[in-house]
Motif scaffolding. Sequence first.
Motif, short mmCIF file in Angstrom:
data_model
loop_
_atom_site.label_atom_id
_atom_site.label_comp_id
_atom_site.label_asym_id
_atom_site.label_seq_id
_atom_site.Cartn_x
_atom_site.Cartn_y
_atom_site.Cartn_z
N MET A 50 0.81 -0.93 0.12
CA MET A 50 -0.14 -0.08 0.12
C MET A 50 0.80 1.26 0.04
SD MET A 50 -2.89 1.10 2.70
CE MET A 50 -3.87 -0.12 2.40
N ALA A 51 0.64 2.19 -0.88
CA ALA A 51 1.36 3.63 -1.06
C ALA A 51 0.49 4.61 -1.15
CB ALA A 51 2.45 3.40 -2.05
N GLY A 52 0.61 5.79 -0.78
CA GLY A 52 -0.53 6.88 -0.73
C GLY A 52 -0.33 7.66 -2.13
N ILE A 107 0.36 6.94 5.29
CA ILE A 107 1.29 5.91 4.80
C ILE A 107 2.38 6.79 4.04
CG2 ILE A 107 -0.44 4.29 5.39
CD1 ILE A 107 -0.90 4.44 2.08
N ASP A 108 3.32 6.06 3.49
CA ASP A 108 4.02 6.52 2.40
C ASP A 108 3.81 6.82 1.29
OD1 ASP A 108 6.21 6.54 4.70
OD2 ASP A 108 7.03 4.65 4.07
N LEU A 109 3.97 8.10 0.68
CA LEU A 109 3.60 8.26 -0.95
C LEU A 109 4.29 7.29 -1.78
CD1 LEU A 109 3.86 12.18 -0.63
CD2 LEU A 109 1.86 10.62 -0.98
N HIS A 110 3.52 7.14 -2.84
CA HIS A 110 4.20 6.15 -3.92
C HIS A 110 5.29 7.01 -4.47
CE1 HIS A 110 4.70 4.36 -7.75
NE2 HIS A 110 4.03 3.24 -7.45
N LYS A 147 7.00 12.33 -7.01
CA LYS A 147 7.60 13.09 -7.90
C LYS A 147 6.93 14.09 -8.32
CE LYS A 147 9.50 12.09 -12.36
NZ LYS A 147 9.54 11.21 -13.74
N TYR A 148 5.66 13.90 -8.82
CA TYR A 148 4.88 14.84 -8.90
C TYR A 148 4.53 16.24 -8.23
CZ TYR A 148 0.57 17.58 -10.43
OH TYR A 148 -0.40 18.68 -10.93
N THR A 154 7.35 16.73 0.64
CA THR A 154 6.76 15.60 0.86
C THR A 154 7.07 14.69 2.13
OG1 THR A 154 8.17 14.84 -0.64
CG2 THR A 154 5.95 15.34 -1.64
N ASP A 155 8.25 15.38 2.77
CA ASP A 155 8.83 14.42 3.82
C ASP A 155 7.94 14.82 5.19
OD1 ASP A 155 10.58 13.48 2.17
OD2 ASP A 155 11.99 15.33 2.53
#
Length: 346
Positions: A133-135, A328-331, A336-337, A345-346
């Motif tokens: 699972m990734a956000g 949760i952690d981003l994809h 990148k976007y 994004t951190d």
Amino acid sequence: MKNLKLAGLLLLVLLFALAGCGSSQKEGEETDGGSDNNGGGDDSSGEEVRVTLGTGGTSGTYYPLGVAMAQQIFADVEGVSQARAVSTGASVTNAQELAAGKYQAILVQNDISYYAVNGETLEDFKGSTVDNMAGMTSLYPEDIQIVTTADSGIDSLDDLKGKNVAVGDQGSGAEANAKQILNAAGITYDDITTEFLGFGDASQGLQNGTIDAAFITAGAPTSAIQELGANKDVKVLSLSDDVIDKLISDYSYYTKRTISADTYADYGQKEDINTVAVMAILVVDKELPEDAVYNMTKALFEKRDELESAHSRGADITLETATDGMSIDLHPGAKKYYEEEGMTTD
């Protein structure tokens, strides 16, 4: 004899020709596949994927938004060969089916995604985790709405004792919220008759009198409440300050929300609704190619008007709030976007 030799020679020529055609076709297919690889040596680059998006019940908010995402946005994205949305039991079911590989993207509450990744709290995830699972993005606040009819005599959580109460589909995010809210008010399932119903069935139960109240976790206005209000005046209960404070203290993902009475004024609501909310988020399989998820994320915000047309909560989906409440952690593709858009994004 001469005719036999000639026939044999013709047969050999035919076989060589067929072999040449087969070899040429195969090489052509491999070349076509390689030409989409952007020359980067990344096997995932240029790879096309099919995306099935798990949403929720047809009377909730997830379903119309999910259909718009799949049909009007993701289906036209480079790297996605096919996109479709399916009606489901919502958050918990979606997380389990993502883990099983049945869905490649899901709409889910931020609390449920946190439990799924960390294997905490909910019985469904204790001792096991959802590892793929990734956000992708945060969407909008999901309001906890406890609805009854105006003539029910139910004015508070305490009045639910001894009543038939719909708490959402069994194992759903709505049910998890219902149990937590009841517990915060000192009420257990032993104090009520629990009915495990989706929002649409709960609305029907309130209309025909088989249930007395229902927990609904969805962006307001919610069609299930509007459907009920078309036939009977509704009353959406407020939570007391003590219950709200306890929920926010015990569960960091809850936020305090006030729903204006105007939201359901046409359906009989007379007072503002004080409640709590979780955040709806869009999650993808972390194994999806980075390019595909980047393109999906980009398209989502460039075509956001499609979501606004599908449901009023689409207006709440903004780039500025895309990582709010992300549990949760981003994809990498989504990250990148956002970073290209100058977001942290951190």
